[in-house]
Design a protein around this motif. Structure first.
Motif, PDB file in Angstrom:
ATOM      1  N   VAL A  16       0.810  -7.243  -2.653  1.00 20.83           N
ATOM      2  CA  VAL A  16       0.372  -5.710  -2.355  1.00 20.83           C
ATOM      3  C   VAL A  16       1.591  -5.082  -1.840  1.00 20.83           C
ATOM      4  CG1 VAL A  16      -0.964  -4.355  -0.800  1.00 20.83           C
ATOM      5  CG2 VAL A  16      -2.092  -6.255  -2.021  1.00 20.83           C
ATOM      6  N   SER A  17       2.755  -5.989  -1.136  1.00 18.31           N
ATOM      7  CA  SER A  17       3.738  -5.147  -0.719  1.00 18.31           C
ATOM      8  C   SER A  17       4.566  -4.606  -1.530  1.00 18.31           C
ATOM      9  CB  SER A  17       4.131  -6.376   0.472  1.00 18.31           C
ATOM     10  OG  SER A  17       5.346  -7.314  -0.169  1.00 18.31           O
ATOM     11  N   PHE A  18       4.856  -5.460  -2.694  1.00 18.15           N
ATOM     12  CA  PHE A  18       5.434  -4.851  -3.715  1.00 18.15           C
ATOM     13  C   PHE A  18       5.021  -3.851  -4.563  1.00 18.15           C
ATOM     14  CE2 PHE A  18       7.416  -9.114  -2.906  1.00 18.15           C
ATOM     15  CZ  PHE A  18       8.891  -8.561  -3.071  1.00 18.15           C
ATOM     16  N   TYR A  37       3.753   2.788  -5.125  1.00 15.02           N
ATOM     17  CA  TYR A  37       2.598   3.727  -4.695  1.00 15.02           C
ATOM     18  C   TYR A  37       2.831   3.647  -3.170  1.00 15.02           C
ATOM     19  CZ  TYR A  37       0.172   3.439  -8.962  1.00 15.02           C
ATOM     20  OH  TYR A  37      -0.166   3.496 -10.436  1.00 15.02           O
ATOM     21  N   PRO A  38       3.523   4.653  -2.633  1.00 13.09           N
ATOM     22  CA  PRO A  38       3.704   4.829  -1.332  1.00 13.09           C
ATOM     23  C   PRO A  38       2.838   4.891  -0.281  1.00 13.09           C
ATOM     24  CG  PRO A  38       4.418   6.700  -2.471  1.00 13.09           C
ATOM     25  CD  PRO A  38       3.947   5.961  -3.424  1.00 13.09           C
ATOM     26  N   ILE A  39       1.526   5.229  -0.986  1.00 14.00           N
ATOM     27  CA  ILE A  39       0.485   5.277  -0.111  1.00 14.00           C
ATOM     28  C   ILE A  39       0.048   4.030   0.590  1.00 14.00           C
ATOM     29  CG2 ILE A  39      -1.650   4.976  -1.772  1.00 14.00           C
ATOM     30  CD1 ILE A  39      -1.366   7.726   0.930  1.00 14.00           C
ATOM     31  N   THR A  92       9.280  13.912  -1.144  1.00 18.34           N
ATOM     32  CA  THR A  92       8.307  13.117  -0.292  1.00 18.34           C
ATOM     33  C   THR A  92       6.945  13.611  -0.619  1.00 18.34           C
ATOM     34  OG1 THR A  92      10.282  12.789   1.221  1.00 18.34           O
ATOM     35  CG2 THR A  92       8.114  12.289   1.748  1.00 18.34           C
ATOM     36  N   ILE A  93       6.728  14.699  -0.351  1.00 19.40           N
ATOM     37  CA  ILE A  93       5.337  15.177  -0.564  1.00 19.40           C
ATOM     38  C   ILE A  93       4.924  15.076  -1.993  1.00 19.40           C
ATOM     39  CG2 ILE A  93       3.782  17.473  -0.940  1.00 19.40           C
ATOM     40  CD1 ILE A  93       5.576  18.486   1.561  1.00 19.40           C
ATOM     41  N   GLY A  94       5.559  15.216  -3.179  1.00 19.65           N
ATOM     42  CA  GLY A  94       5.361  15.063  -4.231  1.00 19.65           C
ATOM     43  C   GLY A  94       5.275  13.462  -4.458  1.00 19.65           C
ATOM     44  N   GLY A 144       1.686  12.959  -6.012  1.00 22.34           N
ATOM     45  CA  GLY A 144       1.788  12.790  -7.680  1.00 22.34           C
ATOM     46  C   GLY A 144       0.960  11.620  -8.425  1.00 22.34           C
ATOM     47  N   PRO A 145       0.740  10.425  -7.592  1.00 17.93           N
ATOM     48  CA  PRO A 145      -0.021   9.477  -8.262  1.00 17.93           C
ATOM     49  C   PRO A 145      -1.687   9.629  -8.079  1.00 17.93           C
ATOM     50  CG  PRO A 145       1.608   8.604  -6.681  1.00 17.93           C
ATOM     51  CD  PRO A 145       1.821  10.076  -6.502  1.00 17.93           C
ATOM     52  N   PHE A 146      -1.937  10.524  -7.223  1.00 20.69           N
ATOM     53  CA  PHE A 146      -3.158  10.876  -7.105  1.00 20.69           C
ATOM     54  C   PHE A 146      -3.793  11.816  -8.131  1.00 20.69           C
ATOM     55  CE2 PHE A 146      -2.573   9.397  -2.849  1.00 20.69           C
ATOM     56  CZ  PHE A 146      -3.489   8.449  -2.954  1.00 20.69           C
ATOM     57  N   ILE A 147      -2.779  12.913  -8.515  1.00 28.30           N
ATOM     58  CA  ILE A 147      -2.950  13.913  -9.728  1.00 28.30           C
ATOM     59  C   ILE A 147      -3.001  13.262 -10.833  1.00 28.30           C
ATOM     60  CG2 ILE A 147      -2.226  16.076 -10.247  1.00 28.30           C
ATOM     61  CD1 ILE A 147      -1.501  16.892  -7.516  1.00 28.30           C
TER      62      ILE A 147
END
Length: 161
Positions: free
Chosen positions: A15-17, A22-24, A88-90, A94-97
């Protein structure tokens, strides 16, 4: 039961990798979580203070590498602090959108939009900054991958000592 605990520890490491992309997912926390699971189940005496100090240094290096890679990628292409924030915000949104492709498009579009709207740069200059944010993201992921592998390697080294 030992096998189940090792499966949990390895799952934490995996999961760490995933968290690198996925920065969340707080990747380094899962990595340290694997060490803690080991300590709680098996023994903390096998993980001396020096182990925790070295791993703590690695954690600091991971956070620094992540920030510096993004900063370098954006600044090298003429970007501003707004582009760094936009990137950073993107990266977070991004991964959610757009699942999967949003990981790449998010930081790129975040940096481009920030440069276009806040600094009123041309589209070409903004795209160049967006490419810099992608370079920063990819180089940060590569650097953090190497560091996390080093952390796991050191964990194994300490256990086999």
């Amino acid at each position: 039961m030992d096998t189940i605990i090792w499966i949990i520890i390895i799952a934490f490491f995996i999961v760490s990798f995933i968290g690198l992309i996925y920065p969340i997912i707080p990747s380094v926390l899962f990595l340290v979580g694997g060490f803690l699971v080991y300590g709680f189940y098996f023994s903390f005496t096998e993980l001396p203070y020096s182990f925790w100090i070295v791993e703590g240094i690695f954690v600091a290096i991971i956070f620094t590498a992540d920030y510096l890679a993004n900063l370098y990628g954006v600044k090298r292409r003429g970007g501003s602090k707004a582009a760094i924030w936009g990137s950073t915000i993107g990266l977070l949104i991004g991964p959610f959108i757009l699942p999967i492709i949003g990981i790449i498009l998010g930081p790129f579009l975040g940096a481009v939009i920030a440069e276009l709207l806040i600094h009123r740069k041309s589209l070409n200059d903004s795209i160049r900054v967006g490419v810099g944010s992608l370079i920063g993201f990819v180089s940060g992921v590569l650097a953090k991958t190497v560091i996390q592998l080093g952390m796991i390697g050191y964990f194994i080294f300490v256990l086999l000592k």
